[in-house]
Design a protein around this motif. Sequence first.
Motif, PDB file in Angstrom:
ATOM      1  N   LEU A   1     -11.042  21.504  -1.073  1.00  0.00           N
ATOM      2  CA  LEU A   1     -10.676  22.795   0.168  1.00  0.00           C
ATOM      3  C   LEU A   1      -9.922  23.915  -0.713  1.00  0.00           C
ATOM      4  O   LEU A   1      -8.985  23.464  -0.869  1.00  0.00           O
ATOM      5  CB  LEU A   1     -10.270  22.034   1.135  1.00  0.00           C
ATOM      6  CG  LEU A   1     -11.863  21.451   2.521  1.00  0.00           C
ATOM      7  CD1 LEU A   1     -10.612  20.769   3.704  1.00  0.00           C
ATOM      8  CD2 LEU A   1     -12.829  22.367   2.527  1.00  0.00           C
TER       9      LEU A   1
ATOM     10  N   PHE B   1     -10.673  28.753   5.499  1.00  0.00           N
ATOM     11  CA  PHE B   1     -11.377  27.827   4.706  1.00  0.00           C
ATOM     12  C   PHE B   1     -12.771  28.513   4.071  1.00  0.00           C
ATOM     13  O   PHE B   1     -13.522  28.649   4.869  1.00  0.00           O
ATOM     14  CB  PHE B   1     -11.212  26.461   5.511  1.00  0.00           C
ATOM     15  CG  PHE B   1      -9.624  26.314   5.194  1.00  0.00           C
ATOM     16  CD1 PHE B   1      -8.439  26.808   6.024  1.00  0.00           C
ATOM     17  CD2 PHE B   1      -9.049  25.360   4.831  1.00  0.00           C
ATOM     18  CE1 PHE B   1      -7.318  26.200   6.303  1.00  0.00           C
ATOM     19  CE2 PHE B   1      -7.878  24.753   4.384  1.00  0.00           C
ATOM     20  CZ  PHE B   1      -7.148  25.320   5.329  1.00  0.00           C
ATOM     21  N   GLY B   2     -12.954  27.750   3.048  1.00  0.00           N
ATOM     22  CA  GLY B   2     -14.133  27.554   2.258  1.00  0.00           C
ATOM     23  C   GLY B   2     -14.639  26.329   2.724  1.00  0.00           C
ATOM     24  O   GLY B   2     -14.367  25.432   3.282  1.00  0.00           O
ATOM     25  N   PRO B   3     -16.166  26.112   2.431  1.00  0.00           N
ATOM     26  CA  PRO B   3     -17.143  25.163   2.568  1.00  0.00           C
ATOM     27  C   PRO B   3     -16.739  23.522   2.235  1.00  0.00           C
ATOM     28  O   PRO B   3     -17.363  22.764   2.253  1.00  0.00           O
ATOM     29  CB  PRO B   3     -18.439  25.312   2.595  1.00  0.00           C
ATOM     30  CG  PRO B   3     -18.481  26.207   1.113  1.00  0.00           C
ATOM     31  CD  PRO B   3     -17.287  26.839   2.341  1.00  0.00           C
ATOM     32  N   GLY B   4     -15.792  23.930   0.831  1.00  0.00           N
ATOM     33  CA  GLY B   4     -15.244  22.681   0.028  1.00  0.00           C
ATOM     34  C   GLY B   4     -16.616  22.016  -0.842  1.00  0.00           C
ATOM     35  O   GLY B   4     -17.885  22.868  -1.186  1.00  0.00           O
TER      36      GLY B   4
END
Lengths: 113, 114
Positions: free
Chosen positions: A91, A104-107
Amino acid sequence: GAGVSQSPSNKVTEKGKDVELRCDPISGHTALYWYRQSLGQGLEFLIYFQGNSAPDKSGLPSDRFSAERTGGSVSTLTIQRTQQEDSAVYLCASSLGLTDTQYFGPGTRLTVL
Amino acid sequence: AQTVTQSQPEMSVQEAETVTLSCTYDTSESDYYLFWYKQPPSRQMILVIRQEAYKQQNATENRFSVNFQKAAKSFSLKISDSQLGDAAMYFCAYSPAGSEKLVFGKGTKLTVNP
């Protein structure tokens, strides 16, 4: 506006190969963070950047892990000679300043066979 | 070492009911921040609520509110009028003031039953 983006969304690789994971932070955010989320370890902090600088690399699990950030924007996390224990979701997060709220990004889900 | 403990691996609630998720933390710092993040199956960590330790007033965001007990080092999340879309993993996180990193708990999986 656009959020944090990460690519690829999923990556399957063979043990021993190198992989690169990319993070594109929210425009204008100066701080960028990498975390690893695995079943056994939960969420663990890996590294952060303030601008292009990463003052503390002690969170990286081994010397096979490295990260860079260029132009104060996109960051790349590189894992060399991948091992099965590297399988996890990676992440990325960014924040306006170093101690501001992290978004956060979606990973990237990494699977090492 | 700073640690965050979520003692409830799983919780369930009926739609429209209220549920409280527990979180305790251990720190010697006096100034810090606490967060609740939600992670649905899409994996995207979404900030639910943030609390500054120096503020005595509990943070609220619509149906979400916290009960912050600084002396007890407790930071629980209350979800009112639960909706199906609230189903997710919920992570409690801690960050010392001036620090760059978040320390996360292991998470609580919330199921919302129709």
